[in-house]
Design a protein around this motif. Structure first.
Motif, PDB file in Angstrom:
ATOM      1  N   VAL A 108     -79.593   3.880 107.555  1.00 37.93           N
ATOM      2  CA  VAL A 108     -79.408   3.666 106.738  1.00 37.93           C
ATOM      3  C   VAL A 108     -78.017   2.536 106.991  1.00 37.93           C
ATOM      4  CG1 VAL A 108     -78.199   3.531 104.148  1.00 37.93           C
ATOM      5  CG2 VAL A 108     -80.110   4.924 104.729  1.00 37.93           C
ATOM      6  N   ILE A 109     -76.698   3.374 107.430  1.00 33.11           N
ATOM      7  CA  ILE A 109     -75.925   2.477 107.733  1.00 33.11           C
ATOM      8  C   ILE A 109     -76.051   2.050 109.122  1.00 33.11           C
ATOM      9  CG2 ILE A 109     -73.875   3.015 109.198  1.00 33.11           C
ATOM     10  CD1 ILE A 109     -73.367   3.089 106.765  1.00 33.11           C
ATOM     11  N   LEU A 110     -77.402   2.588 110.091  1.00 33.35           N
ATOM     12  CA  LEU A 110     -78.154   1.337 111.550  1.00 33.35           C
ATOM     13  C   LEU A 110     -78.515   0.390 111.218  1.00 33.35           C
ATOM     14  CD1 LEU A 110     -78.421   3.949 113.832  1.00 33.35           C
ATOM     15  CD2 LEU A 110     -76.730   2.460 113.659  1.00 33.35           C
ATOM     16  N   LEU A 111     -79.494   0.436 110.122  1.00 30.28           N
ATOM     17  CA  LEU A 111     -80.223  -0.520 109.287  1.00 30.28           C
ATOM     18  C   LEU A 111     -79.770  -1.704 108.659  1.00 30.28           C
ATOM     19  CD1 LEU A 111     -83.126   1.603 108.351  1.00 30.28           C
ATOM     20  CD2 LEU A 111     -83.319   0.212 110.927  1.00 30.28           C
ATOM     21  N   TYR A 112     -78.914  -0.966 107.423  1.00 30.31           N
ATOM     22  CA  TYR A 112     -78.099  -2.020 106.715  1.00 30.31           C
ATOM     23  C   TYR A 112     -76.996  -2.978 107.292  1.00 30.31           C
ATOM     24  CZ  TYR A 112     -76.136  -3.106 102.460  1.00 30.31           C
ATOM     25  OH  TYR A 112     -75.596  -4.504 101.267  1.00 30.31           O
ATOM     26  N   ILE A 158     -81.857  -3.348 101.660  1.00 31.21           N
ATOM     27  CA  ILE A 158     -82.563  -2.229 100.286  1.00 31.21           C
ATOM     28  C   ILE A 158     -83.557  -2.010 100.121  1.00 31.21           C
ATOM     29  CG2 ILE A 158     -82.005  -0.730  98.451  1.00 31.21           C
ATOM     30  CD1 ILE A 158     -79.408  -1.108 100.012  1.00 31.21           C
ATOM     31  N   HIS A 159     -84.617  -3.046  99.742  1.00 26.65           N
ATOM     32  CA  HIS A 159     -86.156  -2.799  99.816  1.00 26.65           C
ATOM     33  C   HIS A 159     -87.478  -2.761 101.424  1.00 26.65           C
ATOM     34  CE1 HIS A 159     -90.344  -3.652  98.402  1.00 26.65           C
ATOM     35  NE2 HIS A 159     -90.260  -4.480  99.313  1.00 26.65           N
ATOM     36  N   GLN A 160     -86.368  -3.457 101.906  1.00 25.53           N
ATOM     37  CA  GLN A 160     -86.367  -3.481 103.854  1.00 25.53           C
ATOM     38  C   GLN A 160     -86.184  -1.715 104.070  1.00 25.53           C
ATOM     39  OE1 GLN A 160     -84.592  -6.816 104.981  1.00 25.53           O
ATOM     40  NE2 GLN A 160     -87.095  -7.178 105.603  1.00 25.53           N
ATOM     41  N   ILE A 161     -85.031  -1.027 103.682  1.00 28.33           N
ATOM     42  CA  ILE A 161     -85.008  -0.281 104.407  1.00 28.33           C
ATOM     43  C   ILE A 161     -85.789   1.290 103.786  1.00 28.33           C
ATOM     44  CG2 ILE A 161     -82.682   1.863 104.586  1.00 28.33           C
ATOM     45  CD1 ILE A 161     -80.765  -0.321 104.599  1.00 28.33           C
ATOM     46  N   ALA A 162     -85.493   1.239 102.210  1.00 30.00           N
ATOM     47  CA  ALA A 162     -86.796   1.508 101.628  1.00 30.00           C
ATOM     48  C   ALA A 162     -87.986   2.309 102.252  1.00 30.00           C
ATOM     49  CB  ALA A 162     -87.049   1.418 100.329  1.00 30.00           C
ATOM     50  N   TRP A 163     -88.248   0.688 102.469  1.00 30.35           N
ATOM     51  CA  TRP A 163     -89.985   1.273 102.904  1.00 30.35           C
ATOM     52  C   TRP A 163     -89.962   1.628 104.513  1.00 30.35           C
ATOM     53  CZ3 TRP A 163     -91.837  -1.360 107.586  1.00 30.35           C
ATOM     54  CH2 TRP A 163     -93.293  -1.713 107.746  1.00 30.35           C
ATOM     55  N   GLN A 164     -89.211   1.208 105.137  1.00 33.98           N
ATOM     56  CA  GLN A 164     -88.771   2.033 106.769  1.00 33.98           C
ATOM     57  C   GLN A 164     -88.785   3.442 106.721  1.00 33.98           C
ATOM     58  OE1 GLN A 164     -87.778  -0.105 109.749  1.00 33.98           O
ATOM     59  NE2 GLN A 164     -87.427   1.629 110.739  1.00 33.98           N
ATOM     60  N   VAL A 219     -82.184   4.419  98.761  1.00 34.96           N
ATOM     61  CA  VAL A 219     -81.267   4.555 100.326  1.00 34.96           C
ATOM     62  C   VAL A 219     -79.859   3.583  99.453  1.00 34.96           C
ATOM     63  CG1 VAL A 219     -81.301   2.081 101.329  1.00 34.96           C
ATOM     64  CG2 VAL A 219     -83.965   3.303 101.084  1.00 34.96           C
ATOM     65  N   LYS A 220     -79.575   3.406  98.627  1.00 37.00           N
ATOM     66  CA  LYS A 220     -78.429   3.534  97.791  1.00 37.00           C
ATOM     67  C   LYS A 220     -77.682   4.185  98.103  1.00 37.00           C
ATOM     68  CE  LYS A 220     -80.230  -0.444  94.520  1.00 37.00           C
ATOM     69  NZ  LYS A 220     -80.401  -0.605  93.924  1.00 37.00           N
ATOM     70  N   THR A 221     -78.654   5.499  97.045  1.00 34.11           N
ATOM     71  CA  THR A 221     -77.559   7.028  97.729  1.00 34.11           C
ATOM     72  C   THR A 221     -77.089   7.108  98.409  1.00 34.11           C
ATOM     73  OG1 THR A 221     -78.623   7.857  95.197  1.00 34.11           O
ATOM     74  CG2 THR A 221     -77.389   9.454  96.897  1.00 34.11           C
ATOM     75  N   TYR A 222     -77.748   7.147  99.674  1.00 33.74           N
ATOM     76  CA  TYR A 222     -77.455   7.406 100.929  1.00 33.74           C
ATOM     77  C   TYR A 222     -76.771   6.503 101.943  1.00 33.74           C
ATOM     78  CZ  TYR A 222     -81.580  10.269 101.862  1.00 33.74           C
ATOM     79  OH  TYR A 222     -83.097  11.309 101.516  1.00 33.74           O
TER      80      TYR A 222
END
Length: 185
Positions: free
Chosen positions: A130-134, A141-147, A155-158
């Motif tokens: 999550v840190i790397l992608l964000y 957040i949406h793209q990270i959730a998809w990934q 994702v928000k919690t992470y």
């Protein structure tokens, strides 16, 4: 040329368009691979394998606007595959590795990056992703959730827990840059 146009051309078989796309993302691909494998040669191998697999499976990309996310997903899988195949254990506390990294470049910014990378490596695998992608790839957040194939709330919690853990890891030392806005976006 617009990235979406390049993606559409590449999907139609335009090799130069694909090369242009990789050129746009090569620096972030290498940096991400290096964060995972902690070795220049292995990072280059991971990037090379990622480009190869992306080229071979470009037709499978369903949504062109997710090209970057899709590419990073392939890279992360390749990095984990390499680490598994070598049964490599990355020991962040290995003083010789930290000393050699610090001796190559003594600037304050580089030391901060090393400290931050070391702190990120101490996090749970999901928090690292999550840190790397964000922050490194500027994904939503949406793209990270998809990934990651998890709900956006997860994702928000992470992300929240990862920031909290990083702050706890880093605030034990005298890092004034933590509170200077580096950890916010």
């Amino acid at each position: 040329m617009d990235e979406l146009k390049l993606i559409k051309k590449a999907k139609k078989g335009d090799d130069l368009a694909f090369e242009g796309l990789i050129g746009l993302h090569q620096d972030k691909l290498y940096r991400t691979a290096y964060l995972y494998v902690q070795n220049k040669e292995d990072a280059l191998d991971v990037v090379q394998e990622t480009v190869y697999k992306a080229y071979k499976s470009l037709a499978q990309l369903k949504e062109p606007s997710y090209f970057k996310t899709w590419l990073i997903r392939i890279l992360i899988h390749n990095a984990y595959e390499l680490l598994r195949s070598k049964k490599k254990v990355i020991n962040i506390n290995d003083e010789s590795k930290l000393i050699s990294l610090e001796s190559t470049n003594k600037t304050i910014q580089t030391e901060q990056q090393i400290d931050l990378q070391a702190a990120i490596q101490q996090l749970d695998v999901n928090y690292q992703k999550v840190i790397l992608l964000y922050y490194y790839h500027d994904l939503s957040i949406h793209q990270i959730a998809w990934q990651m194939e998890v709900p956006e709330g997860t994702v928000k919690t992470y992300l929240h827990r990862a920031r909290k853990a990083l702050k706890k890891i880093l605030e034990g030392s005298d890092f004034s840059w933590i509170n200077s806005g580096l950890m916010t976006r």
